[in-house]
Scaffold this motif. Structure first.
Motif, PDB file in Angstrom:
ATOM      1  N   UNK A   9       0.893  -1.171   0.094  1.00 37.30           N
ATOM      2  CA  UNK A   9      -0.013   0.033  -0.001  1.00 37.30           C
ATOM      3  C   UNK A   9       0.864   1.327  -0.094  1.00 37.30           C
ATOM      4  N   UNK A  10       1.889   1.158   0.840  1.00 35.29           N
ATOM      5  CA  UNK A  10       2.745   2.542   0.969  1.00 35.29           C
ATOM      6  C   UNK A  10       3.501   2.476  -0.311  1.00 35.29           C
ATOM      7  N   UNK A  11       3.988   1.635  -0.763  1.00 39.49           N
ATOM      8  CA  UNK A  11       4.789   1.777  -2.242  1.00 39.49           C
ATOM      9  C   UNK A  11       3.958   2.021  -3.263  1.00 39.49           C
ATOM     10  N   UNK A  12       2.472   1.580  -3.323  1.00 38.38           N
ATOM     11  CA  UNK A  12       1.638   1.992  -4.452  1.00 38.38           C
ATOM     12  C   UNK A  12       1.159   3.488  -4.281  1.00 38.38           C
ATOM     13  N   UNK A  13       1.209   4.004  -2.805  1.00 41.23           N
ATOM     14  CA  UNK A  13       1.031   5.444  -2.674  1.00 41.23           C
ATOM     15  C   UNK A  13       2.008   6.295  -2.885  1.00 41.23           C
ATOM     16  N   UNK A  14       3.277   5.958  -2.777  1.00 44.55           N
ATOM     17  CA  UNK A  14       4.582   6.769  -3.380  1.00 44.55           C
ATOM     18  C   UNK A  14       4.474   6.944  -4.711  1.00 44.55           C
ATOM     19  N   UNK A  15       4.380   5.723  -5.535  1.00 47.03           N
ATOM     20  CA  UNK A  15       4.233   5.604  -6.827  1.00 47.03           C
ATOM     21  C   UNK A  15       3.295   6.571  -7.543  1.00 47.03           C
ATOM     22  N   UNK A  16       2.045   6.535  -6.891  1.00 51.14           N
ATOM     23  CA  UNK A  16       0.994   7.399  -7.292  1.00 51.14           C
ATOM     24  C   UNK A  16       1.276   8.844  -7.114  1.00 51.14           C
ATOM     25  N   UNK A  17       1.760   9.240  -5.788  1.00 49.41           N
ATOM     26  CA  UNK A  17       2.073  10.286  -5.559  1.00 49.41           C
ATOM     27  C   UNK A  17       3.136  10.930  -6.295  1.00 49.41           C
TER      28      UNK A  17
ATOM     29  N   UNK B 214      -5.089  -3.276  -4.050  1.00 45.75           N
ATOM     30  CA  UNK B 214      -4.406  -2.638  -2.758  1.00 45.75           C
ATOM     31  C   UNK B 214      -4.899  -1.177  -2.866  1.00 45.75           C
ATOM     32  N   UNK B 215      -4.694  -0.593  -4.089  1.00 47.30           N
ATOM     33  CA  UNK B 215      -4.837   0.866  -4.374  1.00 47.30           C
ATOM     34  C   UNK B 215      -6.434   1.262  -3.848  1.00 47.30           C
ATOM     35  N   UNK B 216      -7.140   0.470  -4.532  1.00 46.91           N
ATOM     36  CA  UNK B 216      -8.590   0.675  -4.285  1.00 46.91           C
ATOM     37  C   UNK B 216      -8.895   0.485  -2.507  1.00 46.91           C
ATOM     38  N   UNK B 217      -8.582  -0.477  -2.029  1.00 47.00           N
ATOM     39  CA  UNK B 217      -8.571  -0.307  -0.772  1.00 47.00           C
ATOM     40  C   UNK B 217      -8.290   0.880   0.224  1.00 47.00           C
ATOM     41  N   UNK B 218      -6.875   1.338  -0.260  1.00 43.48           N
ATOM     42  CA  UNK B 218      -6.213   2.389   0.157  1.00 43.48           C
ATOM     43  C   UNK B 218      -7.318   3.569   0.059  1.00 43.48           C
ATOM     44  N   UNK B 219      -7.760   4.002  -1.187  1.00 42.94           N
ATOM     45  CA  UNK B 219      -8.609   4.917  -1.556  1.00 42.94           C
ATOM     46  C   UNK B 219      -9.764   4.923  -0.786  1.00 42.94           C
ATOM     47  N   UNK B 220     -10.339   3.713  -0.612  1.00 41.36           N
ATOM     48  CA  UNK B 220     -11.495   3.468   0.141  1.00 41.36           C
ATOM     49  C   UNK B 220     -11.185   3.569   1.807  1.00 41.36           C
ATOM     50  N   UNK B 221     -10.043   3.507   1.968  1.00 42.28           N
ATOM     51  CA  UNK B 221      -9.734   3.455   3.694  1.00 42.28           C
ATOM     52  C   UNK B 221     -10.087   2.244   4.395  1.00 42.28           C
ATOM     53  N   UNK B 222      -9.589   1.201   3.499  1.00 40.89           N
ATOM     54  CA  UNK B 222     -10.205  -0.532   3.990  1.00 40.89           C
ATOM     55  C   UNK B 222      -8.883  -1.195   4.343  1.00 40.89           C
ATOM     56  N   UNK B 223      -8.581  -1.694   5.642  1.00 41.07           N
ATOM     57  CA  UNK B 223      -7.446  -2.457   5.960  1.00 41.07           C
ATOM     58  C   UNK B 223      -7.972  -3.793   5.255  1.00 41.07           C
ATOM     59  N   UNK B 224      -7.547  -4.167   4.217  1.00 39.71           N
ATOM     60  CA  UNK B 224      -7.423  -5.295   3.591  1.00 39.71           C
ATOM     61  C   UNK B 224      -7.262  -6.614   4.400  1.00 39.71           C
TER      62      UNK B 224
END
Length: 116
Positions: A8-16, A77-87
């Motif tokens: 999740x953190x790596x996907x966030x950083x990649x996106x940002x 993982x990215x969708x769960x992050x955007x929806x603030x869901x802990x997979x």
């Protein structure tokens, strides 16, 4: 730190780093996820069910399936992050619920109508 949190953190950083969050609304991520699941399904579309595991054990199907599974996981993982869901948390809860609904002694070797 769990593997899912690290992803999740790596996907966030990649996106940002690419300023792509503006495109990552739930609908768009869900459609991307569905597209990737479709690409995975296409790999197995005409493989006889009784040969799928054997054929997926070697390349090129193994490599391609791995690539598509990685895409599916990344979008999930990215969708769960955007929806603030802990997979991890919700999956553990879902498995616990399924274990209660379908005790192994009652359903072993059977395919219930709705397993999960």
């Amino acid at each position: 730190m769990s593997d899912l949190i690290e992803l999740r953190d790596r996907m966030r950083a990649f996106t940002d780093e690419r300023d792509w969050a503006q495109f990552h609304d739930p609908k768009s991520l869900l459609l991307a996820l569905v597209g990737e699941v479709g690409e995975l399904a296409e790999l197995f579309q005409w493989v006889p069910a009784d040969q799928a595991i054997e054929r997926a054990a070697s390349d090129p199907l193994r490599r391609r399936a791995a690539e598509e599974l990685a895409d599916v996981l990344a979008y999930l993982v990215r969708l769960a992050d955007v929806l603030d869901i802990d997979l991890a948390e919700v999956t553990r809860a879902k498995l616990a619920d399924s274990a209660q609904r379908f005790p192994a002694g009652d359903v072993r070797g059977e395919a219930p109508d709705k397993a999960l």
